[in-house]
Design a protein around this motif. Structure first.
Motif, mmCIF file in Angstrom:
data_model
loop_
_atom_site.group_PDB
_atom_site.id
_atom_site.type_symbol
_atom_site.label_atom_id
_atom_site.label_comp_id
_atom_site.label_asym_id
_atom_site.label_seq_id
_atom_site.Cartn_x
_atom_site.Cartn_y
_atom_site.Cartn_z
ATOM 1 N N PHE A 193 0.891 -1.166 0.000
ATOM 2 C CA PHE A 193 0.000 0.000 0.000
ATOM 3 C C PHE A 193 0.927 1.213 0.000
ATOM 4 O O PHE A 193 1.718 1.410 0.925
ATOM 5 N N VAL A 194 0.855 2.009 -1.049
ATOM 6 C CA VAL A 194 1.771 3.139 -1.207
ATOM 7 C C VAL A 194 0.956 4.419 -1.308
ATOM 8 O O VAL A 194 -0.024 4.485 -2.070
ATOM 9 N N ALA A 195 1.338 5.447 -0.534
ATOM 10 C CA ALA A 195 0.565 6.698 -0.499
ATOM 11 C C ALA A 195 1.446 7.884 -0.861
ATOM 12 O O ALA A 195 2.645 7.910 -0.562
ATOM 13 N N GLU A 207 5.878 14.101 -10.771
ATOM 14 C CA GLU A 207 5.923 13.201 -11.926
ATOM 15 C C GLU A 207 6.988 12.126 -11.728
ATOM 16 O O GLU A 207 6.751 10.940 -11.987
ATOM 17 N N SER A 208 8.165 12.543 -11.266
ATOM 18 C CA SER A 208 9.254 11.592 -11.039
ATOM 19 C C SER A 208 8.896 10.596 -9.943
ATOM 20 O O SER A 208 9.195 9.399 -10.050
ATOM 21 N N ASN A 225 15.100 5.815 -10.700
ATOM 22 C CA ASN A 225 14.089 5.719 -9.643
ATOM 23 C C ASN A 225 12.891 4.971 -10.217
ATOM 24 O O ASN A 225 12.326 5.383 -11.235
ATOM 25 N N PRO A 226 12.493 3.838 -9.617
ATOM 26 C CA PRO A 226 11.396 3.060 -10.194
ATOM 27 C C PRO A 226 10.051 3.773 -10.136
ATOM 28 O O PRO A 226 9.167 3.508 -10.962
ATOM 29 N N GLY A 227 9.838 4.660 -9.142
ATOM 30 C CA GLY A 227 8.565 5.367 -9.021
ATOM 31 C C GLY A 227 7.538 4.589 -8.209
ATOM 32 O O GLY A 227 7.651 3.377 -8.022
ATOM 33 N N SER A 261 0.040 1.064 -17.879
ATOM 34 C CA SER A 261 1.495 1.089 -18.047
ATOM 35 C C SER A 261 1.995 2.506 -17.813
ATOM 36 O O SER A 261 1.219 3.472 -17.905
ATOM 37 N N ILE A 262 3.267 2.625 -17.488
ATOM 38 C CA ILE A 262 3.858 3.937 -17.223
ATOM 39 C C ILE A 262 5.135 4.088 -18.054
ATOM 40 O O ILE A 262 5.732 3.107 -18.490
#
Length: 452
Positions: A193-195, A207-208, A225-227, A261-262
């Motif tokens: 879980f990422v916030a 954005e990065s 950096n995977p993001g 996808s990113i």
């Protein structure tokens, strides 16, 4: 047996009254309604029974020798904060009822008790208790508010569906806590879980952070950096204050959600991601769309399911429960021997306006615990904590909006309400200035000096 109870497990009711004849009569009637009734004639015995038995609801007389009904409620609250307590009295007054409900008592009845009314209240209390049947996923959300319980049931219903959720609510109401609970109830619970707060970072950094960047993509990018999208892969990404996301970045977010996808900053390759997005905002996104500040297509992509969290002042029945829980947590953390809030202190907490919602309540309780010299926190200390505005620290968004409002007021005063001059001084165009004024409810005419 009552029709409402035919398809449910038999609810266990603890009946407490020092009138033996009434105790016997009510036990017979309630058992006929389908309740499993345990009856005792004093509060002390009731507490002993609760050590080894689990009840769905407690129905107690208010006036009893020794431990009265409110004292019994206080003791129950210490160990069983979610257990509904209903009080009865032959000496009922409006003041008694108000005081009892403000302290967290589920309901208040005057003797002789109307049996139909009692049955309805008991069934409502049982329904609340069985909110806990939802499971541990929402155990961190402390509530007895019917509106909140309805909200949690909606959240559980959609938790395991792979749809986007938009949570609306004022700052400090617990939007991230609800998002975490939904994640915990879903099949993604074992994944991350990422916030991230979309209003806390400038556009290029946001954005990065979201999509990642390739090594050397910009000055200072010494490593890739995977993001956060990739960090949350398989799990849930929580986008707090989505209404503050810049328009140019909204386009990229929409593309990521549509294509699943990113593309990291500085990279030519797209990366597939499996992420469930939950977003939240305190803003009116419908109004933001009308002002061209939020993309309509992104709104409908995010708002597949909408959940609204009520303000704390609109769920006042939760305030005694939350205050008691927060007091115990704070006392344990700081090693302070404090037991509870005094009755008039609870009354004061319940009547407060709470512009900062639960976040502000946390601050007030922390201050009271830190400053108390006794086991029971008095109303005077609560009043002191409530008056300390510096103890309520605003969020970055709240602080920015507050500054923006004061800045615009001062600017319009300096320019005598001339929007063109104000726009020039602010370095913004007239359209932007009108949008900002509309956002803060400001009218240029209010700042013009009348001709003398």
């Amino acid at each position: 047996m009552s029709e409402e109870l035919q398809d449910a497990k038999t609810p266990k009711l603890l009946l407490v009254d020092d009138d033996e004849s009434l105790l016997r009569l009510m036990s017979i009637r309630l058992e006929a309604e389908g309740f499993d009734v345990t009856s005792v004639d004093n509060g002390t015995q009731a507490l002993r029974l609760m050590f080894n038995n689990q009840f769905d609801v407690v129905l107690s007389d208010l006036r009893m020798p020794g431990m009265d009904g409110l004292s019994l409620f206080d003791e129950i609250l210490q160990e069983h904060r979610d257990l509904p307590v209903i009080l009865m009295t032959a000496h009922g007054t409006i003041q008694d009822a108000v005081a009892a409900t403000q302290r967290g008592v589920f309901s208040f009845l005057t003797k002789p008790v109307d049996h139909d009314e009692l049955r309805k209240i008991l069934l409502k209390a049982i329904s609340q208790t069985r909110k806990n049947d939802l499971g541990d996923w929402c155990s961190e959300i402390i509530t007895r508010s019917p509106d909140m319980i309805k909200l949690l049931k909606q959240a559980e219903q959609i938790a395991d569906k792979n749809v986007s959720v938009l949570i609306n609510g004022a700052s400090g109401t617990g939007k991230e806590l609800l998002a975490k609970a939904i994640h915990k109830a879903s099949s993604r619970a074992q994944k991350p879980f990422v916030a991230i707060n979309c209003g806390a970072l400038p556009e290029n950094l946001l954005e990065s952070e979201l999509f990642g960047h390739a090594r050397g993509a910009f000055t200072g990018a010494v490593q890739a950096n995977p993001g956060l999208f990739r960090e949350a892969d398989g799990g849930t990404l929580f986008l707090d204050e989505i209404g503050d996301m810049p328009l140019s970045l909204q386009v990229k977010l929409l593309r990521a959600l549509q294509e699943r996808s990113i593309r990291p900053v500085g990279s030519a390759a797209s990366i597939d991601v499996d992420v469930r997005v939950i977003s939240a905002t305190h803003k009116d996104l419908q109004e933001a769309m009308q002002d061209n500040e939020f993309r309509e297509d992104l709104y409908y992509r995010l708002n597949v399911v909408n959940l609204d969290i009520p303000k704390l002042k609109d769920r006042f029945e939760d305030i005694p429960l939350l205050a008691d829980y927060l007091l115990k947590e704070s006392a344990k953390k700081h090693g302070i021997n404090v037991r509870k809030f005094a009755d008039d202190a609870v009354n004061m907490l319940t009547k407060a306006d709470w512009p900062g919602n639960v976040r502000q309540l946390v601050n007030v309780v922390e201050r009271c615990v830190a400053l108390t010299n006794s086991k029971i926190i008095p109303a005077s200390l609560v009043e002191q904590a409530l008056s300390q505005e510096t103890e309520y620290w605003p969020t970055l968004t709240e602080a920015r909006d507050s500054f923006e409002y004061r800045y615009l007021c001062r600017l319009l005063q300096l320019t005598d309400g001339n929007v063109t001059r104000a726009s020039d001084m602010a370095g913004r165009n007239r359209t932007d200035m009108h949008k900002l004024m509309k956002k803060h409810g400001l009218n240029a005419a209010d700042f013009r000096t009348s001709d003398v």
